[in-house]
Design a protein around this motif. Structure first.
Motif, PDB file in Angstrom:
ATOM      1  N   PRO A 182       0.869  -1.334   0.157  1.00 54.33           N
ATOM      2  CA  PRO A 182      -0.485   0.043   0.036  1.00 54.33           C
ATOM      3  C   PRO A 182       1.176   1.093   0.287  1.00 54.33           C
ATOM      4  N   LEU A 183       0.093   1.989  -1.309  1.00 54.03           N
ATOM      5  CA  LEU A 183       1.095   3.532  -0.763  1.00 54.03           C
ATOM      6  C   LEU A 183       2.348   3.212  -1.625  1.00 54.03           C
ATOM      7  N   PRO A 184       3.257   2.532  -1.798  1.00 56.40           N
ATOM      8  CA  PRO A 184       4.817   2.710  -1.969  1.00 56.40           C
ATOM      9  C   PRO A 184       5.629   3.513  -2.254  1.00 56.40           C
ATOM     10  N   GLU A 185       4.899   4.854  -2.619  1.00 62.85           N
ATOM     11  CA  GLU A 185       5.693   6.167  -3.116  1.00 62.85           C
ATOM     12  C   GLU A 185       5.367   6.775  -2.162  1.00 62.85           C
ATOM     13  N   ASP A 186       4.432   6.076  -0.945  1.00 64.24           N
ATOM     14  CA  ASP A 186       4.233   7.126   0.352  1.00 64.24           C
ATOM     15  C   ASP A 186       5.004   6.901   1.362  1.00 64.24           C
ATOM     16  N   THR A 187       6.295   5.788   1.444  1.00 66.91           N
ATOM     17  CA  THR A 187       6.849   4.637   2.871  1.00 66.91           C
ATOM     18  C   THR A 187       6.656   5.241   3.427  1.00 66.91           C
ATOM     19  N   TYR A 188       7.885   6.056   3.230  1.00 69.94           N
ATOM     20  CA  TYR A 188       8.856   7.359   4.868  1.00 69.94           C
ATOM     21  C   TYR A 188       7.534   8.777   4.504  1.00 69.94           C
ATOM     22  N   ALA A 189       6.579   8.796   4.458  1.00 66.53           N
ATOM     23  CA  ALA A 189       6.024   9.989   4.997  1.00 66.53           C
ATOM     24  C   ALA A 189       4.810   9.653   5.767  1.00 66.53           C
ATOM     25  N   GLU A 190       4.538  10.871   6.756  1.00 67.76           N
ATOM     26  CA  GLU A 190       4.411  10.215   8.280  1.00 67.76           C
ATOM     27  C   GLU A 190       2.909  10.738   8.006  1.00 67.76           C
ATOM     28  N   TRP A 191       2.052  10.977   7.228  1.00 66.30           N
ATOM     29  CA  TRP A 191       0.789  11.093   6.757  1.00 66.30           C
ATOM     30  C   TRP A 191       0.082   9.388   6.802  1.00 66.30           C
ATOM     31  N   ALA A 192       0.929   8.868   5.598  1.00 67.34           N
ATOM     32  CA  ALA A 192       0.677   7.363   5.170  1.00 67.34           C
ATOM     33  C   ALA A 192       0.882   5.694   6.153  1.00 67.34           C
ATOM     34  N   ARG A 193       1.924   6.665   7.459  1.00 64.07           N
ATOM     35  CA  ARG A 193       2.779   5.823   8.377  1.00 64.07           C
ATOM     36  C   ARG A 193       1.136   4.551   8.955  1.00 64.07           C
ATOM     37  N   GLU A 194       0.247   5.368   9.449  1.00 60.00           N
ATOM     38  CA  GLU A 194      -0.979   5.379   9.943  1.00 60.00           C
ATOM     39  C   GLU A 194      -1.329   4.079   8.822  1.00 60.00           C
ATOM     40  N   PRO A 195      -2.102   4.559   7.579  1.00 63.15           N
ATOM     41  CA  PRO A 195      -3.194   3.883   6.725  1.00 63.15           C
ATOM     42  C   PRO A 195      -2.178   3.136   6.450  1.00 63.15           C
ATOM     43  N   ARG A 196      -1.325   2.689   5.543  1.00 61.21           N
ATOM     44  CA  ARG A 196      -0.318   1.551   5.656  1.00 61.21           C
ATOM     45  C   ARG A 196       0.383   0.191   6.497  1.00 61.21           C
ATOM     46  N   GLU A 197       0.103   0.920   8.250  1.00 62.52           N
ATOM     47  CA  GLU A 197       0.189  -0.506   8.722  1.00 62.52           C
ATOM     48  C   GLU A 197      -1.410  -1.113   9.350  1.00 62.52           C
ATOM     49  N   ARG A 198      -2.952   0.004   9.466  1.00 62.00           N
ATOM     50  CA  ARG A 198      -3.303  -0.812   9.298  1.00 62.00           C
ATOM     51  C   ARG A 198      -3.958  -1.352   7.850  1.00 62.00           C
ATOM     52  N   LEU A 199      -3.762  -1.492   7.120  1.00 63.88           N
ATOM     53  CA  LEU A 199      -3.930  -2.545   5.787  1.00 63.88           C
ATOM     54  C   LEU A 199      -2.861  -3.670   5.888  1.00 63.88           C
ATOM     55  N   HIS A 200      -1.931  -3.509   6.269  1.00 63.36           N
ATOM     56  CA  HIS A 200      -0.849  -4.044   6.437  1.00 63.36           C
ATOM     57  C   HIS A 200      -1.161  -5.388   7.340  1.00 63.36           C
ATOM     58  N   ARG A 201      -2.163  -5.283   8.426  1.00 64.84           N
ATOM     59  CA  ARG A 201      -2.687  -5.771  10.023  1.00 64.84           C
ATOM     60  C   ARG A 201      -4.198  -6.622   8.811  1.00 64.84           C
ATOM     61  N   ALA A 202      -4.751  -5.661   8.211  1.00 62.28           N
ATOM     62  CA  ALA A 202      -5.603  -6.300   6.975  1.00 62.28           C
ATOM     63  C   ALA A 202      -5.719  -7.419   6.921  1.00 62.28           C
ATOM     64  N   ARG A 203      -4.453  -7.309   6.129  1.00 58.66           N
ATOM     65  CA  ARG A 203      -3.823  -8.380   5.172  1.00 58.66           C
ATOM     66  C   ARG A 203      -3.175 -10.021   6.043  1.00 58.66           C
ATOM     67  N   VAL A 204      -2.968  -9.106   6.399  1.00 58.80           N
ATOM     68  CA  VAL A 204      -2.497 -10.501   7.566  1.00 58.80           C
ATOM     69  C   VAL A 204      -3.779 -11.562   8.248  1.00 58.80           C
ATOM     70  N   ASP A 205      -4.698 -10.696   8.183  1.00 61.17           N
ATOM     71  CA  ASP A 205      -6.078 -11.451   9.118  1.00 61.17           C
ATOM     72  C   ASP A 205      -6.445 -11.784   7.726  1.00 61.17           C
ATOM     73  N   ALA A 206      -6.399 -11.546   6.748  1.00 61.61           N
ATOM     74  CA  ALA A 206      -6.951 -12.176   5.633  1.00 61.61           C
ATOM     75  C   ALA A 206      -6.142 -13.096   5.437  1.00 61.61           C
ATOM     76  N   ALA A 207      -5.046 -13.511   4.985  1.00 64.79           N
ATOM     77  CA  ALA A 207      -3.875 -14.351   5.116  1.00 64.79           C
ATOM     78  C   ALA A 207      -4.627 -15.940   6.352  1.00 64.79           C
ATOM     79  N   GLU A 208      -4.465 -15.230   7.047  1.00 62.96           N
ATOM     80  CA  GLU A 208      -5.351 -16.326   7.903  1.00 62.96           C
ATOM     81  C   GLU A 208      -6.152 -16.924   7.697  1.00 62.96           C
ATOM     82  N   ARG A 209      -7.012 -16.024   7.704  1.00 63.53           N
ATOM     83  CA  ARG A 209      -8.526 -16.256   7.900  1.00 63.53           C
ATOM     84  C   ARG A 209      -8.291 -17.737   6.753  1.00 63.53           C
TER      85      ARG A 209
END
Length: 606
Positions: free
Chosen positions: A142-169
């Motif tokens: 998610p948002l690879p162009e904004d990896t180090y942008a402060e505004w993108a930190r929380e959305p990226r973390e949230r999406l990564h957590r959701a992906r792990v949830d989906a993979a485990e389910r």
């Protein structure tokens, strides 16, 4: 994610998972249509917070984190107008009280999160797997162009957590449905993303045991125990201990496969991870922090562009980035045009402060600024006015500090080089990183450009074997590839790409591993054949319209929009985009700031 084909779906669709794309009626809007990086960044901020109204202050902080322009609200208005024009619908961005919101469009992030939520609410294992796999099919970084942008930190973390949830389910559901191979693949993805997540490791161990490999299941549980002890200082939960004892006693029987098991989809080839250039990256960062002028030299394929991308993604200063193209060496102001557009995106009010004749000359170079020149200006006068105006734009836009990043400097035209030299001489707040092919541009020319500014001269050599091992994930494979190539990232990538195509390697948690010992000899043979032959072989597989489009882009040797490629090859726009998407999936072309081009200069030259 792979480049999508034209799907013919009406309306506007934004893709934030993987490379950022905007599609209008099924066709991708070229990046050049937005008129600058800031416009696309604005759309990403609005999209990730849709449907909320995003206040002016939040948008300005995200777009100009280091230094706000003189009038942030006016600058936002300019960017919003450009975005609306590119999207083709004034209602695509809604103006609210004190902010903006994304209007009627679809966003892949919203679809992904909805599918993940549906997987958690589903009742049966079949429904869980259906919803979770639908979410995972949408996934991309998610948002690879904004990896180090402060505004993108929380959305990226949230999406990564959701992906792990989906993979485990999905893994748990596949295990219940009697498909342990597929369950193991999904669970392994979840464990790679979150190694300390007990529940994912338990599902992985159960899937491995069910697939008939209890030794691998025990190894995974042992890895989890060591990680928990080393990183958190805790022991595994009783559930992990119970599973380990059951495995040791042989009490976890294999799960019978379903009558028609779903195959595990092979992992698509992706460029290897960035590795082996940490020292060079640190030197460039130090030069930027000191407001110095650094040079970056290396042969074709040495990884200069990738290193610059890593630098700009993590840079603490505003970035003015440009790239020269071979055909532009004979075209005045080609590189300068790109740099000035970037500068104006930082602060569009810069143009308002220019003297009329200077602005008139610059409008001839950048017609999107205004109506263009009203009077004809002779050559020498125009050149003087462009130099003076360009320097003024750069000075005002960079303010208290910025970094100028130029790629493929060896192909820059003389007028652009003169502007860069003037800026480096007169703007001490402007740091610079200048990348070029050392065998095509003499060191004396670079020294003249730098002038009296201090800096560092970084030269990229072959990758060390440890770095290639981290890129590929297998030490023996890395040694074989490195011994048979010149050790450049491009050469290493070409060998691995061909191995993946021949199904000679299988995906592992951290890269690829040989399917058999004979693969090491094959890798050595491919490496000795050379990277140009590898590119030639890959290009030769393209037939029909793909071969013609690839040839046209190679001849152009610069970025061109699909609307230019289509008539040149006698294709309708949709067929042209289908062809470009296929070539991009084959790793032969890419979509850049101004349109489509070959994925690397070596592809065009070959």
């Amino acid at each position: 994610m792979a480049v999508e084909e034209d799907d013919g779906v009406p309306g506007v669709r934004l893709q934030l998972l993987g490379r950022f794309q905007v599609r209008r009626d099924g066709r991708e809007v070229p990046p050049a249509a937005f008129g600058g990086r800031k416009v696309r960044a604005l759309l990403r901020v609005l999209a990730v917070r849709r449907p909320d109204l995003v206040p002016h202050e939040v948008l300005a902080e995200a777009l100009w984190p280091d230094r706000l322009p003189a009038d942030p609200t006016a600058n936002l208005g300019v960017l919003v107008n450009r975005a609306r024009r590119a999207l083709g619908d004034p209602a695509s961005i809604v103006t609210g009280t004190g902010g903006y919101a994304l209007g009627d469009c679809t966003v892949d992030v919203a679809e992904f999160l909805a599918a993940v939520e549906a997987s958690g609410a589903a009742g049966s294992a079949a429904d869980v797997m259906r919803a979770a796999s639908a979410a995972l099919e949408l996934w991309g970084d998610p948002l690879p162009e904004d990896t180090y942008a402060e505004w993108a930190r929380e959305p990226r973390e949230r999406l990564h957590r959701a992906r792990v949830d989906a993979a485990e389910r999905a893994a748990g559901a596949a295990l219940v449905l009697g498909d342990p191979r597929r369950a193991a693949a999904w669970a392994a993805d979840a464990v790679v993303a979150e190694p300390l997540r007990e529940s994912a490791t338990v599902v992985l161990a159960e899937a491995l045991a069910a697939a008939g490999d209890p030794a691998a299941a025990l190894a995974r549980l042992a890895e989890l125990q060591h990680r928990l002890a080393d990183e958190l200082g805790v022991d595994p939960s009783p559930a992990v201990d119970d599973l380990r004892l059951a495995l040791l006693r042989g009490a976890v029987p294999p799960v019978p496969a379903v009558s028609a098991p779903s195959p595990v989809a092979p992992r698509a080839f992706r460029d290897p991870v960035f590795a082996g250039r940490d020292d060079e990256l640190g030197r460039l960062r130090a030069a930027v922090d000191a407001r110095d002028v650094a040079t970056l030299a290396g042969v074709a394929g040495a990884g200069k562009s990738r290193l610059l991308a890593e630098l700009t993604r993590s840079c603490s200063l505003p970035v003015l980035a440009g790239r020269a193209f071979r055909p532009e060496r004979a075209e005045a102001w080609g590189l300068a045009r790109s740099l000035l557009r970037e500068a104006l995106a930082m602060d569009s009010a810069v143009a308002d402060a220019l003297p009329p004749r200077v602005r008139q000359a610059l409008e001839g170079l950048l017609p999107e600024w205004g109506r263009g020149p009203e009077h004809v200006i002779d050559g020498e006068s125009r050149r003087a006015l462009l130099l003076a105006g360009g320097l003024r734009v750069l000075e005002t836009a960079t303010g208290s500090g910025a970094v100028l990043v130029v790629d493929d400097l060896q192909w820059a035209d003389p007028s652009s080089l003169t502007l860069i030299a003037s800026a480096l001489a007169r703007l001490p707040q402007l740091a610079a990183v200048l990348a070029f092919r050392g065998d095509e541009m003499p060191a004396s020319a670079v020294a003249e450009l730098r002038g009296s500014r201090p800096g560092d001269d970084v030269v990229l050599g072959p990758l060390p074997v440890g770095a290639v091992g981290r890129m590929l994930g297998d030490g023996e494979l890395a040694a074989a590839v490195l011994a048979a190539t010149d050790g450049t990232p491009f050469a290493v990538t070409e060998v691995v790409r061909e191995l993946v195509r021949r199904d000679a390697v299988v995906p592992s948690a951290d890269g690829w591993r040989p399917r058999s010992p004979d693969v090491l000899a094959l890798a050595a043979d491919l490496g000795r054949e050379g990277q140009r032959r590898a590119v030639r072989r890959r290009a030769a597989r393209q037939t029909g319209s793909r071969a013609e489009v690839l040839a046209v882009l190679a001849l152009l040797a610069r970025e061109a929009p699909a609307s230019t490629v289509a008539p040149a090859c006698g294709l309708d726009p949709r067929a042209a985009l289908d062809t470009l998407s296929g070539l991009a999936a084959a790793g032969l072309v890419r979509l850049g700031e101004r349109g489509w081009a070959t994925s690397h200069d070596l592809v065009a030259e070959t």
